[in-house]
Design a protein around this motif. Structure first.
Motif, PDB file in Angstrom:
ATOM      1  N   UNK A  24       3.043  21.531  -7.961  1.00  0.00           N
ATOM      2  CA  UNK A  24       1.884  21.479  -8.860  1.00  0.00           C
ATOM      3  C   UNK A  24       0.636  21.260  -8.018  1.00  0.00           C
ATOM      4  N   UNK A  25      -0.492  21.693  -8.546  1.00  0.00           N
ATOM      5  CA  UNK A  25      -1.768  21.455  -7.877  1.00  0.00           C
ATOM      6  C   UNK A  25      -2.816  21.057  -8.907  1.00  0.00           C
ATOM      7  N   UNK A  26      -3.877  20.442  -8.399  1.00  0.00           N
ATOM      8  CA  UNK A  26      -4.984  20.041  -9.259  1.00  0.00           C
ATOM      9  C   UNK A  26      -6.247  19.982  -8.406  1.00  0.00           C
ATOM     10  N   UNK A  27      -7.330  20.549  -8.901  1.00  0.00           N
ATOM     11  CA  UNK A  27      -8.575  20.618  -8.134  1.00  0.00           C
ATOM     12  C   UNK A  27      -9.731  20.129  -8.994  1.00  0.00           C
ATOM     13  N   UNK A  28     -10.536  19.232  -8.432  1.00  0.00           N
ATOM     14  CA  UNK A  28     -11.734  18.727  -9.099  1.00  0.00           C
ATOM     15  C   UNK A  28     -12.968  19.254  -8.370  1.00  0.00           C
ATOM     16  N   UNK A  29     -13.844  19.924  -9.103  1.00  0.00           N
ATOM     17  CA  UNK A  29     -15.077  20.487  -8.559  1.00  0.00           C
ATOM     18  C   UNK A  29     -16.272  19.682  -9.072  1.00  0.00           C
ATOM     19  N   UNK A  30     -17.211  19.406  -8.183  1.00  0.00           N
ATOM     20  CA  UNK A  30     -18.480  18.811  -8.586  1.00  0.00           C
ATOM     21  C   UNK A  30     -19.495  19.926  -8.829  1.00  0.00           C
ATOM     22  N   UNK A  31     -20.164  19.859  -9.984  1.00  0.00           N
ATOM     23  CA  UNK A  31     -21.152  20.863 -10.391  1.00  0.00           C
ATOM     24  C   UNK A  31     -22.526  20.227 -10.524  1.00  0.00           C
ATOM     25  N   UNK A  32     -23.577  21.060 -10.381  1.00  0.00           N
ATOM     26  CA  UNK A  32     -24.912  20.583 -10.709  1.00  0.00           C
ATOM     27  C   UNK A  32     -25.187  20.824 -12.193  1.00  0.00           C
ATOM     28  N   UNK A  33     -26.379  20.497 -12.649  1.00  0.00           N
ATOM     29  CA  UNK A  33     -26.709  20.605 -14.073  1.00  0.00           C
ATOM     30  C   UNK A  33     -26.624  22.031 -14.599  1.00  0.00           C
ATOM     31  N   UNK A  34     -26.758  23.003 -13.710  1.00  0.00           N
ATOM     32  CA  UNK A  34     -26.726  24.405 -14.115  1.00  0.00           C
ATOM     33  C   UNK A  34     -25.344  25.036 -13.978  1.00  0.00           C
ATOM     34  N   UNK A  35     -24.327  24.189 -13.870  1.00  0.00           N
ATOM     35  CA  UNK A  35     -22.936  24.630 -13.740  1.00  0.00           C
ATOM     36  C   UNK A  35     -22.678  25.384 -12.437  1.00  0.00           C
ATOM     37  N   UNK A  36     -23.470  25.130 -11.429  1.00  0.00           N
ATOM     38  CA  UNK A  36     -23.216  25.716 -10.121  1.00  0.00           C
ATOM     39  C   UNK A  36     -22.254  24.825  -9.350  1.00  0.00           C
ATOM     40  N   UNK A  37     -21.143  25.374  -8.844  1.00  0.00           N
ATOM     41  CA  UNK A  37     -20.210  24.554  -8.060  1.00  0.00           C
ATOM     42  C   UNK A  37     -20.860  24.078  -6.762  1.00  0.00           C
ATOM     43  N   UNK A  38     -20.759  22.780  -6.496  1.00  0.00           N
ATOM     44  CA  UNK A  38     -21.364  22.198  -5.305  1.00  0.00           C
ATOM     45  C   UNK A  38     -20.347  21.941  -4.203  1.00  0.00           C
ATOM     46  N   UNK A  39     -19.195  21.374  -4.573  1.00  0.00           N
ATOM     47  CA  UNK A  39     -18.211  20.960  -3.576  1.00  0.00           C
ATOM     48  C   UNK A  39     -16.900  20.650  -4.278  1.00  0.00           C
ATOM     49  N   UNK A  40     -15.833  20.573  -3.473  1.00  0.00           N
ATOM     50  CA  UNK A  40     -14.541  20.110  -3.982  1.00  0.00           C
ATOM     51  C   UNK A  40     -14.480  18.599  -3.804  1.00  0.00           C
ATOM     52  N   UNK A  41     -14.328  17.890  -4.908  1.00  0.00           N
ATOM     53  CA  UNK A  41     -14.292  16.432  -4.836  1.00  0.00           C
ATOM     54  C   UNK A  41     -12.888  15.894  -4.574  1.00  0.00           C
ATOM     55  N   UNK A  42     -11.872  16.547  -5.154  1.00  0.00           N
ATOM     56  CA  UNK A  42     -10.500  16.047  -4.989  1.00  0.00           C
ATOM     57  C   UNK A  42      -9.498  17.183  -5.105  1.00  0.00           C
ATOM     58  N   UNK A  43      -8.432  17.073  -4.330  1.00  0.00           N
ATOM     59  CA  UNK A  43      -7.325  18.033  -4.371  1.00  0.00           C
ATOM     60  C   UNK A  43      -6.026  17.247  -4.502  1.00  0.00           C
ATOM     61  N   UNK A  44      -5.212  17.631  -5.471  1.00  0.00           N
ATOM     62  CA  UNK A  44      -3.898  17.020  -5.659  1.00  0.00           C
ATOM     63  C   UNK A  44      -2.839  18.099  -5.490  1.00  0.00           C
ATOM     64  N   UNK A  45      -1.877  17.868  -4.621  1.00  0.00           N
ATOM     65  CA  UNK A  45      -0.756  18.798  -4.443  1.00  0.00           C
ATOM     66  C   UNK A  45       0.536  17.985  -4.448  1.00  0.00           C
ATOM     67  N   UNK A  46       1.439  18.352  -5.335  1.00  0.00           N
ATOM     68  CA  UNK A  46       2.771  17.748  -5.349  1.00  0.00           C
ATOM     69  C   UNK A  46       3.783  18.856  -5.136  1.00  0.00           C
ATOM     70  N   UNK A  47       4.580  18.739  -4.099  1.00  0.00           N
ATOM     71  CA  UNK A  47       5.559  19.780  -3.809  1.00  0.00           C
ATOM     72  C   UNK A  47       6.951  19.199  -3.622  1.00  0.00           C
ATOM     73  N   UNK A  48       7.909  19.824  -4.260  1.00  0.00           N
ATOM     74  CA  UNK A  48       9.310  19.440  -4.089  1.00  0.00           C
ATOM     75  C   UNK A  48       9.732  19.707  -2.647  1.00  0.00           C
TER      76      UNK A  48
END
Length: 380
Positions: A162-186
């Motif tokens: 499984x994976x999960x990605x959190x993106x930080x956006x500005x007020x205009x919905x422009x992606x700024x950076x990746x704040x967090x990445x979660x990866x769980x692998x068997x």
């Protein structure tokens, strides 16, 4: 002020995705022989067991057990150590024919059910998809590619992840950076968690996510429980259609509630959702809006949609009501019209069962083609 948004994805070895792949594999096998078949196939998996059920009306014969075992083998469950494998799992078949009450409406070209379907597109990524879900899909796809590679790289990987990605956006919905990445692998038993974390960050995350989107504040969580040896259908039961947010826009856009896998395109849950994505993507690509949400609604047995709603979130160059009128004038939204335009009566569906139904570049994904752009561009 900035805000954060998170989406997740799961791999082909996730128990729910095993079910989606089996259901779509059965649909494909039937469609390869009978393109007029009616298929609504559901699958349930647990330790050592695959149960296939649903409604199928067809002149073709397919060997369900062979399709199930071939699908499970392709995914990678080939060892008894996984407590679920292609050779030894039991396969039960409980398929029966479609209700004649439903068939009456579909036979005349009407929708196979009532419902609401959403399509969405935005300019956050080259695929015109929200960035969190695209990165999440690419992470689990990269894990699968490494696991199936011939060079034996990261040999301890098992199919479930499984994976999960959190993106930080500005007020205009422009992606700024990746704040967090979660990866769980068997994984196999004889590997350390530190080894897995180092490999995943260097060879998966940093190969998938552009360097300019990662910074010193980006947080990485790899197998955060500390162990993920037990997985797949042995670790958790699975069911067709239980990952509908993963399949679409990762929660960024609404979902009508209908699942896709195992359903032939007379079911508007599938075909009309593909059509709505096709339209929304072409609206954005035609520069009519920076983002576009399209909702279609249908009544069982009725050909034309009951409503066509458009919301460009204030980014449209013409009013949303005018875009809605344009769509209804220029695009055939009857079930038969959608099926014909998108060439949906083909055995193309098992490929859609993992890594998302949208934002794909493979030729089978006709609803991703920008063929309506010349038509829509006239309205700019």
């Amino acid at each position: 002020m900035s805000f954060f948004f998170t989406s997740e994805s799961v791999s082909e070895g996730h128990p729910d995705k095993v079910c989606d792949a089996i259901s779509d594999g059965i649909l494909d096998a039937i469609y390869a022989k009978d393109i007029n078949a009616r298929v609504a196939c559901e699958t349930f998996v647990t330790t050592g067991l695959v149960l296939v059920g649903g409604e199928v009306t067809t002149k073709a014969y397919v060997e369900v057990q062979d399709i199930v075992r071939a699908t499970v083998k392709r995914i990678g469950y080939t060892s008894a150590d996984y407590k679920f494998d292609a050779e030894s799992c039991s396969v039960l078949n409980a398929i029966h024919s479609q209700s004649p009450d439903i068939a009456m409406g579909v036979d005349t070209g009407g929708a196979g059910d009532q419902g609401i379907m959403f399509g969405y597109a935005c300019d956050q990524t080259p695929e015109l998809m929200p960035m969190p879900i695209m990165f999440a899909h690419k992470l689990v796809k990269k894990l699968a590619d490494i696991r199936k590679g011939e060079n034996g790289f990261m040999p301890y990987l098992r199919p479930d992840s499984k994976s999960q990605v959190t993106i930080e956006y500005d007020d205009n919905k422009k992606p700024l950076r990746v704040d967090a990445v979660v990866v769980s692998t068997q994984h196999d038993a004889d590997v350390t968690q530190q080894k897995i974390k180092d490999d995943v960050i260097e060879n998966v995350v940093k190969k998938v996510i552009p360097a300019e989107m990662l910074d010193a504040k980006t947080k990485y969580f790899v197998n955060p429980t500390g162990r993920f040896e037990i997985g797949g259908p042995h670790g958790d039961s699975g069911l067709t259609g239980r990952k509908i947010i993963v399949d679409t826009y990762g929660g960024w856009a609404p979902h009508g509630g209908g699942a896709f896998s195992g359903k032939d395109p007379s079911k508007v849950d599938r075909s009309a959702t593909y059509a709505a994505r096709h339209i929304a993507k072409n609206v954005v690509a035609a520069k009519l809006a920076k983002e576009c949400l399209v909702q279609l609604s249908y009544a069982i047995g009725v050909k034309e949609p009951i409503s066509v709603y458009v919301d460009t979130k204030g980014t449209g160059v013409i009013p949303d009501s005018e875009i809605s009128k344009m769509i209804q004038k220029e695009v055939d939204l009857t079930p038969n019209g959608i099926i014909k335009r998108l060439q949906l009566r083909r055995p193309i569906y098992q490929k859609t069962s993992v890594y998302g139904h949208f934002g794909r570049t493979e030729p089978e994904f006709t609803w991703e083609v920008l063929d309506l752009v010349p038509l829509f561009s006239k309205y700019v």
